[in-house]
Scaffold this active site. Sequence first.
Site, PDB file in Angstrom:
ATOM      1  N   LYS A   1       0.831  -1.204   0.000  1.00 46.67           N
ATOM      2  CA  LYS A   1       0.000   0.000   0.000  1.00 46.67           C
ATOM      3  C   LYS A   1       0.867   1.256   0.000  1.00 46.67           C
ATOM      4  O   LYS A   1       0.555   2.242  -0.681  1.00 46.67           O
ATOM      5  CB  LYS A   1      -0.930  -0.016   1.214  1.00 46.67           C
ATOM      6  CG  LYS A   1      -2.011  -1.085   1.139  1.00 46.67           C
ATOM      7  CD  LYS A   1      -2.702  -1.292   2.478  1.00 46.67           C
ATOM      8  CE  LYS A   1      -3.692  -2.449   2.387  1.00 46.67           C
ATOM      9  NZ  LYS A   1      -4.304  -2.799   3.699  1.00 46.67           N
TER      10      LYS A   1
ATOM     11  N   GLN B   1      -4.080  -1.266   9.916  1.00 48.48           N
ATOM     12  CA  GLN B   1      -4.030  -2.601   9.320  1.00 48.48           C
ATOM     13  C   GLN B   1      -4.587  -3.648  10.283  1.00 48.48           C
ATOM     14  O   GLN B   1      -4.215  -3.699  11.454  1.00 48.48           O
ATOM     15  CB  GLN B   1      -2.582  -2.963   8.953  1.00 48.48           C
ATOM     16  CG  GLN B   1      -2.432  -4.327   8.306  1.00 48.48           C
ATOM     17  CD  GLN B   1      -3.094  -4.420   6.947  1.00 48.48           C
ATOM     18  OE1 GLN B   1      -3.051  -3.477   6.159  1.00 48.48           O
ATOM     19  NE2 GLN B   1      -3.717  -5.549   6.667  1.00 48.48           N
TER      20      GLN B   1
ATOM     21  N   ASP C   1     -11.091   3.491   4.716  1.00 51.57           N
ATOM     22  CA  ASP C   1     -11.563   2.107   4.593  1.00 51.57           C
ATOM     23  C   ASP C   1     -13.090   2.044   4.573  1.00 51.57           C
ATOM     24  O   ASP C   1     -13.674   1.056   4.122  1.00 51.57           O
ATOM     25  CB  ASP C   1     -11.058   1.262   5.770  1.00 51.57           C
ATOM     26  CG  ASP C   1      -9.766   0.535   5.447  1.00 51.57           C
ATOM     27  OD1 ASP C   1      -9.573   0.175   4.267  1.00 51.57           O
ATOM     28  OD2 ASP C   1      -8.959   0.320   6.359  1.00 51.57           O
TER      29      ASP C   1
END
Length: 291
Positions: free
Chosen positions: A52, A96, A119
């Site tokens: 990422k 994460q 997210d």
Amino acid sequence: MTEIIDGDAVAASLREELAESIEELADAGVQPGLATVLMSDDPASETYVSMKREDCREVGIEDFHRDVDSGADTEELMAVVADLNERADVHGVLVQTPLPDQVDSERALRSVTPLKDVDGFHPENVGRLVRGDPRYRPCTPHGVQKLLDAAGVETEGADAVVVGRSNLVGKPLANLLLRKAPDGNATVTVCHSRTDDLAEKTRGADIVVAAAGVPELIDGSMLAEGATVIDVGYNHVDGEAVGDVAFESARETAGAITPVPGGVGPMTRAMLLYNTVKAASIQSGTDVSLP
């Protein structure tokens, strides 16, 4: 002939278009910034975060990163998130997962301010999605929509079956496919582990999305001729990556299908970049064109 929907190619094209959006922001004196927070010694999580961060650097998004000791508590993690929430140069914050057992994961994830929740996990953003007015579409479901669009699959009036009811994929995707929008207006059935006669449901669908986390759950006998099949699953079986769809069997029946790997996975990462650019646009008050 069955079309293989190339997620790598679609994601690469999207990144090129996002680079143009980032140039528009730069002209206005804004550089999008994404902060990743890693609280794990798990090699897979470390790899995901590394990928990422590399994606960010490739398109011109500033990369911020914070490591949190895997033995720390919820409060320490939340303190790191709180600091990132306050920074004007950080437009998106990604924690994460999975997090260590001693951490209250729900509380930690909710500590990301909704405007920086790229997210789409925060209850406020989930509520907006269900209401039909999403701020940020969750990355994997949005990636599925982009793949359908790239393959020229019309969702309006289509019968879609989503196999899986997780908060990460199944539920938000069903809501997106239902939306009154150019990429919605489908009639959606959500199936799961308690569904009776799953094959009967999937054989009646124009679009089947497999997101149950069960290796090769769906094969060609469970599909309508010419159906579009999107395989969200990613399972390790005998050292190999296997989807929730038995690919070789399904491709004999499907009109279009995504492979594993190389299908949905690259799109999930690309849509994280998309959401970060959108977040920078919203927070800076700068209108930019988004792909």
